[in-house]
Every structure is written in structure tokens, then in C-alpha cells.
Design an enzyme around this catalytic site. Structure first.
Site, PDB file in Angstrom:
ATOM      1  N   ARG A   1       0.854  -1.176   0.000  1.00 14.46           N
ATOM      2  CA  ARG A   1       0.000   0.000   0.000  1.00 14.46           C
ATOM      3  C   ARG A   1       0.896   1.234   0.000  1.00 14.46           C
ATOM      4  O   ARG A   1       1.954   1.251   0.639  1.00 14.46           O
ATOM      5  CB  ARG A   1      -0.929   0.020   1.228  1.00 14.46           C
ATOM      6  CG  ARG A   1      -2.062  -0.983   1.163  1.00 14.46           C
ATOM      7  CD  ARG A   1      -3.073  -0.630   0.087  1.00 14.46           C
ATOM      8  NE  ARG A   1      -4.224  -1.514   0.060  1.00 14.46           N
ATOM      9  CZ  ARG A   1      -4.331  -2.583  -0.718  1.00 14.46           C
ATOM     10  NH1 ARG A   1      -3.322  -2.922  -1.522  1.00 14.46           N
ATOM     11  NH2 ARG A   1      -5.431  -3.312  -0.698  1.00 14.46           N
TER      12      ARG A   1
ATOM     13  N   HIS B   1      -1.408   0.552  -9.817  1.00 16.12           N
ATOM     14  CA  HIS B   1      -2.022  -0.394  -8.874  1.00 16.12           C
ATOM     15  C   HIS B   1      -2.588  -1.593  -9.634  1.00 16.12           C
ATOM     16  O   HIS B   1      -3.745  -1.980  -9.463  1.00 16.12           O
ATOM     17  CB  HIS B   1      -3.114   0.282  -8.042  1.00 16.12           C
ATOM     18  CG  HIS B   1      -3.387  -0.442  -6.748  1.00 16.12           C
ATOM     19  ND1 HIS B   1      -3.753   0.208  -5.588  1.00 16.12           N
ATOM     20  CD2 HIS B   1      -3.346  -1.761  -6.423  1.00 16.12           C
ATOM     21  CE1 HIS B   1      -3.932  -0.669  -4.612  1.00 16.12           C
ATOM     22  NE2 HIS B   1      -3.681  -1.869  -5.102  1.00 16.12           N
TER      23      HIS B   1
END
Length: 338
Positions: A256, A304
Site C-alpha cells: 500500500r 495499482h
């Protein structure tokens, strides 16, 4: 005379109903149930669901920072559903605010941890290999039609004997660790506990706790982040952490973005202390167009996307179906966020 069971109300996309309806009926056996299409439930404000399945097409291209209106309507519906007991999500991470809010009120949040572990591990490996072989620079030279052999200071180091420190030893970390060992790298696994029967480590893998991470940083050539976002991991990689790495080290982040202090990372790259980075996640997504990371020749940026693969949908669906069978049998759910 026993009272008939109330139908269990399952909330999911129409696409999931079309694909999984018959399989759900098999898992439910004789338990009465009702499949509620999210699209219809939002339009009719049906807030009586017991279970929700949030598949990939529901979140779509939204990020946790930029939520499209259609997804926001789904989130609002979940918040307004007082009888909601369990939400199964397609991702391995459950750090979106909606899931934190639901969990805080007692809703079980079950993730699909492991569904894309092989995919993410191979993408992280691809990033490592590309940086190790100086591909970003070679690609730029190709566009400029420059023929510059990798000699002298440009010569890549041998990978065997280098040390990769994997922060996170879940499904992704374990798969990536075995791949790195096959290439001859030394692997250090960083996890909450030094020993865990649920997460065994091969004898050749050195295991340290988060508290002992500073001890291994000075010998870490590749700092690889594959951990969930928690209070312990938020900004774990900061200016102090990066300074402790040897000059010329690399960072790979498939965890993350908030695990990294992004400004500290930019500074370490600009100074040359870090030789490069492969980044799939960022503190804010999409990555702002004015971020210096876009233009850094030693940085590889991906949107991502490390976990995206055409087989993930089936794996996630199977995890949901397995958990649904456990749920109807009164058994504990798998991958519930603690």
C-alpha cells in the site's frame, strides 16, 4: 412445528448473480435465500441484505481516494443496511474506509487474500529483474536510438548473493520468497511474530519481527513491501528507514502506498542513495500528475495493477462460495479481518 427460516438475503452485482446463481443454490442446500442485484437494490433502496459480495466489477476503476458516484451509492447502501452480517471483498486488503466503518460496527469483513498472490509475486519479481538489469535506462536509450553497452559503472551486479528483505510474509511474500531464492538471493522475512505455525518459513529464510527491521536494513539490497496497511506499517518506510539502507539499494512496493513516506522516497531517489524503485501503489491514487516520480528515469510506475490477471475473478468467486458454504453451516469464515 418449527418456524420456517427467513430467506438469507445476498447482495451482489447482477453479473455475479448470472455467473454464480446456480453454484450459490448448491452451497445453500435447503436454506431459503434471495439474491439481490446491487443495481436494483440501490435503485429501490433495499437495505435488508444479510451478506454482500463486492466483486471487482463493483469497485471498477475507483480507488480508495477517488470513488465514482455509482460505487459511492453502493457504499451508502451498505452503511444503511442494519442487518448486514458479512461482506466478502475481492481484494486482499481491507483498508478502504467503508470496510473500516463496517468492521467497527461488527460486520465481518472477509478478504480474498491469496487469490492474486502468484500474480503479484511475479509482477514484483519482474520489477526487480527489470531494475537489476537496468531496463528503464535501456528502454530510454532505445527510444533515443542510442547503443551504450552495459560496461564500467553501468555494469549490473550479480543477483545471487544479494539480500532481499520482504516486509510481509503472507501468501504474496511466501511465493515471492521462493522465487527469489531460486535466483540465488538471500531472503529475510519481516513479520509480526518470529515463529508462526500458520505462516511457516523455510530454513533458508531469515525471520525477523517488525521491531528488528532496523537491524537488517544495512545489508538489504532489495527492500520489498508486501504487507497490509496497519497502524504498525503506516509510513514504516520513512527517511530514517531509507537512510539505513546501503547506498545503491532498491525499493519495490506492491503493498500500500501509505506504507512509504513518499516525499522521503523522492528525496532518497533524487540524492542517488536509492538506485531505483518499482512502485505499484501510492499515497494517493491515481498518482497526481505533478508527482516527480513520473519523470524519474530510475523509477517504474504502474497503476495499482500488480494483482490484475484474467484468472482472479474465478479464484475470488471460489473463495466467496467456500465461505458461503461455511457461513450457512455455522462455521468460522476464512480470511476475516481481525
Amino acid at each position: 412445528m418449527s418456524t420456517p427460516l427467513r430467506p438469507l438475503r445476498l447482495l451482489m452485482s447482477q453479473s455475479s448473480i448470472d455467473q454464480l446463481g446456480s453454484a450459490i443454490a448448491q452451497r445453500m442446500a435447503h436454506r431459503p435465500h434471495e439474491l439481490l442485484a446491487l443495481e436494483t437494490a440501490v435503485a429501490m433502496q433495499r437495505t435488508d441484505a444479510d451478506v454482500a459480495f463486492i466483486s471487482r466489477e463493483v469497485t471498477g476503476t475507483s480507488t480508495k481516494h477517488q470513488i465514482h458516484p455509482a460505487l459511492q451509492q453502493v457504499y451508502d447502501l451498505l452503511r444503511q443496511s442494519p442487518g448486514l452480517k458479512w461482506v466478502h471483498i475481492h481484494s486482499a486488503g481491507a483498508d478502504r474506509q467503508i470496510y473500516l466503518d463496517l468492521k467497527a460496527r461488527g460486520v465481518h469483513i472477509a478478504t480474498s487474500s491469496g487469490a492474486n498472490a502468484q500474480v503479484v509475486a511475479t509482477v514484483a519479481l519482474a520489477g526487480l529483474l527489470a531494475l537489476a538489469r537496468r531496463f528503464p535506462g535501456l528502454w530510454a536509450e532505445q527510444q533515443a536510438r542510442q547503443w551504450i553497452p552495459l560496461l564500467g559503472e553501468r555494469m549490473p551486479r550479480d543477483l545471487p548473493g544479494q539480500t532481499a528483505t520482504l516486509v510481509g510474509w503472507g501468501p504474496i511474500g511466501q511465493k515471492l520468497g521462493s522465487l527469489l531464492q531460486a535466483l540465488g538471493l538471500k531472503v529475510v522475512a519481516v513479520r509480526r511474530h518470529a515463529a508462526s505455525p500458520q505462516q511457516p518459513t523455510p530454513d533458508a529464510v531469515e525471520v525477523v519481527t517488525f521491531e528488528n527491521l532496523p537491524q537488517v536494513l544495512p545489508r538489504t539490497d532489495w527492500l520489498i513491501l508486501a504487507c497490509p496497511l496497519t497502524d504498525k506499517t503506516r509510513q514504516l518506510v520513512n527517511a530514517h528507514t531509507l537512510a539505513a539502507l546501503p547506498r545503491g539499494a532498491h525499493l519495490i512496493n506492491v503493498a500500500r502506498g501509505e506504507v512509504v513516506d513518499e516525499q522521503a522516497l523522492v528525496s532518497a531517489l533524487q540524492s542517488g542513495h536509492l538506485s531505483g524503485a518499482f512502485l505499484d501503489v501510492f499515497a494517493h491514487e491515481p498518482l497526481p500528475t505533478d508527482s516527480p516520480l513520473w519523470a524519474m528515469p530510475q523509477v517504474m510506475v504502474t497503476p495499482h495493477a500488480a494483482g490484475h490477471s484474467d484468472g482472479n475473478e474465478q479464484r475470488v468467486s471460489q473463495m466467496f462460495l467456500d465461505n458461503l458454504q461455511r457461513y450457512t453451516a455455522g462455521q468460522s469464515l476464512l480470511n476475516v479481518v481481525s
